[in-house]
Write an enzyme that holds these catalytic residues in place. Structure first.
Site, PDB file in Angstrom:
ATOM      1  CG  ASP A   1      -2.144   0.835   1.070  1.00 14.20           C
ATOM      2  OD1 ASP A   1      -2.406   1.296  -0.061  1.00 14.20           O
ATOM      3  OD2 ASP A   1      -2.854   1.051   2.062  1.00 14.20           O
TER       4      ASP A   1
ATOM      5  CB  THR B   1     -12.359  -7.726  -6.669  1.00 13.88           C
ATOM      6  OG1 THR B   1     -12.506  -7.556  -5.252  1.00 13.88           O
ATOM      7  CG2 THR B   1     -11.979  -9.164  -6.963  1.00 13.88           C
ATOM      8  CD  GLU B   2     -14.254  -3.477  -3.987  1.00 13.05           C
ATOM      9  OE1 GLU B   2     -14.793  -2.373  -4.129  1.00 13.05           O
ATOM     10  OE2 GLU B   2     -14.852  -4.558  -4.147  1.00 13.05           O
TER      11      GLU B   2
ATOM     12  CG  HIS C   1       1.015   1.983  -9.343  1.00 10.74           C
ATOM     13  ND1 HIS C   1       0.589   1.498  -8.116  1.00 10.74           N
ATOM     14  CD2 HIS C   1       0.032   2.823  -9.770  1.00 10.74           C
ATOM     15  CE1 HIS C   1      -0.586   2.017  -7.820  1.00 10.74           C
ATOM     16  NE2 HIS C   1      -0.952   2.822  -8.800  1.00 10.74           N
TER      17      HIS C   1
ATOM     18  CG  LEU D   1      10.142 -17.035  -2.011  1.00 10.88           C
ATOM     19  CD1 LEU D   1       9.926 -17.013  -0.493  1.00 10.88           C
ATOM     20  CD2 LEU D   1      10.713 -15.681  -2.456  1.00 10.88           C
TER      21      LEU D   1
ATOM     22  NE  ARG E   1      -3.623  -1.531   4.010  1.00 12.89           N
ATOM     23  CZ  ARG E   1      -4.856  -1.551   3.518  1.00 12.89           C
ATOM     24  NH1 ARG E   1      -5.743  -2.383   4.008  1.00 12.89           N
ATOM     25  NH2 ARG E   1      -5.199  -0.766   2.512  1.00 12.89           N
TER      26      ARG E   1
END
Length: 239
Positions: free
Chosen positions: A16, A62-63, A33, A127, A184
Site C-alpha cells: 500500500d 477486485t476493487e 507503481h 521460495l 500492511r
C-alpha cells in the site's frame, strides 16, 4: 537481526501507498507503481535470504478496477512487463510463482503470461511466491463454495464430510500454509478483503512506511515485532 530470530514461514503483505508516495514527490501515481514493482523484486531477494518459505502479496484487488481508467491501464502495462520479467526472477531465486484471484477478468495475453510463468516455475521450491491479482477474499470464498456445492450436487463429495481441510482445498491458496505474519504498509489499519479465511490466527503488523520505501531494515523490524508476540495459542495451519 539476532541469531536466534524466529523467521515466519509465510509472510503476507498488503502493498500500500505507491500512489500517495509518488504524489508526495510531485510525480504521477504510475511512477509510484513502477517503483513499488521494483521494490517487490528486491523484497523477494530479502525474503529468500532470511529463510522465509512463502510470500503472498496483494497487488491488485477486485476493487481496484474502480480507479481511473488511466491508472488501471498503467497497471495492466506494468503487469505485462513484470510477469515477463518475473520468469528471470523466478529462475534466479528458484522461486515458484502462483497467481491467486480470478484472472478471467484480464485480457487474454495477461492470462497467457500468468500461465506461462506458473508453468515455468512450478518445480522450484526455494521460495513460494503468491501474487494476488483481481483478488478479493469474499470472491475467493464464493468461487470455492460454488465449486464445492457443484461437487456435492454431482455426488462427488458427501456434505457430511465437509471440514476445514476439504473446504480449504477449494480456495485459491490450496496446499499453501496460512500466513504467520501479515504486513500492511502506508498506515492503513484494515485487511481490505485480503485472505480473510487464511488469516484467522495471523499476527498483524502495520507501518506508516509506504511500500516503495519498505526495505530490508523495515522487514526485519516487522519480524522482530512478530517475535515478541505469544504464538502458543491459535491453530496456525502447518505446512
Amino acid at each position: 537481526m539476532e541469531e536466534n530470530m524466529n523467521v515466519p514461514n509465510h509472510i503476507a503483505i498488503i502493498l500500500d501507498g505507491n500512489g500517495r508516495w509518488a504524489k508526495a514527490k510531485g510525480m504521477p501515481r504510475s511512477y509510484g507503481h513502477v517503483k513499488g514493482c521494483a521494490n517487490l523484486e528486491t523484497i523477494c531477494d530479502h525474503m529468500k535470504d532470511l529463510g522465509v518459505k512463502y510470500l503472498t502479496v496483494y497487488a491488485f484487488s477486485t476493487e481496484n478496477w474502480k480507479r481511473s481508467r488511466e491508472e488501471v491501464e498503467g497497471l495492466m502495462k506494468l503487469f505485462r512487463n513484470y510477469l515477463k520479467k518475473c520468469i528471470k526472477i523466478a529462475e534466479k531465486n528458484r522461486m515458484r510463482v502462483k497467481v491467486i484471484g480470478d484472472i478471467t477478468a484480464f485480457d487474454q495475453d495477461i492470462q497467457d503470461r500468468i500461465r506461462e510463468l506458473e508453468n515455468f516455475s512450478k518445480d522450484y521450491t526455494e521460495l513460494h511466491f503468491q501474487i494476488a491479482l483481481n483478488y478479493g477474499s469474499r470472491d475467493e470464498i464464493l468461487r470455492g463454495v460454488r465449486r464445492l456445492a457443484q461437487d456435492a450436487a454431482d455426488k462427488k463429495i458427501d456434505p457430511a464430510q465437509i471440514d476445514e481441510g476439504l473446504f480449504e482445498s477449494y480456495l485459491d491458496t490450496a496446499e499453501i500454509p496460512d500466513p504467520d505474519l501479515m504486513i500492511r504498509t502506508s498506515g492503513e489499519l484494515r485487511l481490505s478483503n485480503f485472505l480473510l479465511w487464511q488469516m484467522a490466527y495471523t499476527e498483524f503488523y502495520f507501518t506508516d512506511v509506504a511500500w516503495p520505501d519498505f526495505d530490508k531494515a523495515e522487514l526485519i523490524k516487522a519480524i522482530e515485532k512478530y517475535n515478541k508476540r505469544d504464538r502458543r495459542y491459535g491453530g496456525v495451519k502447518e505446512e
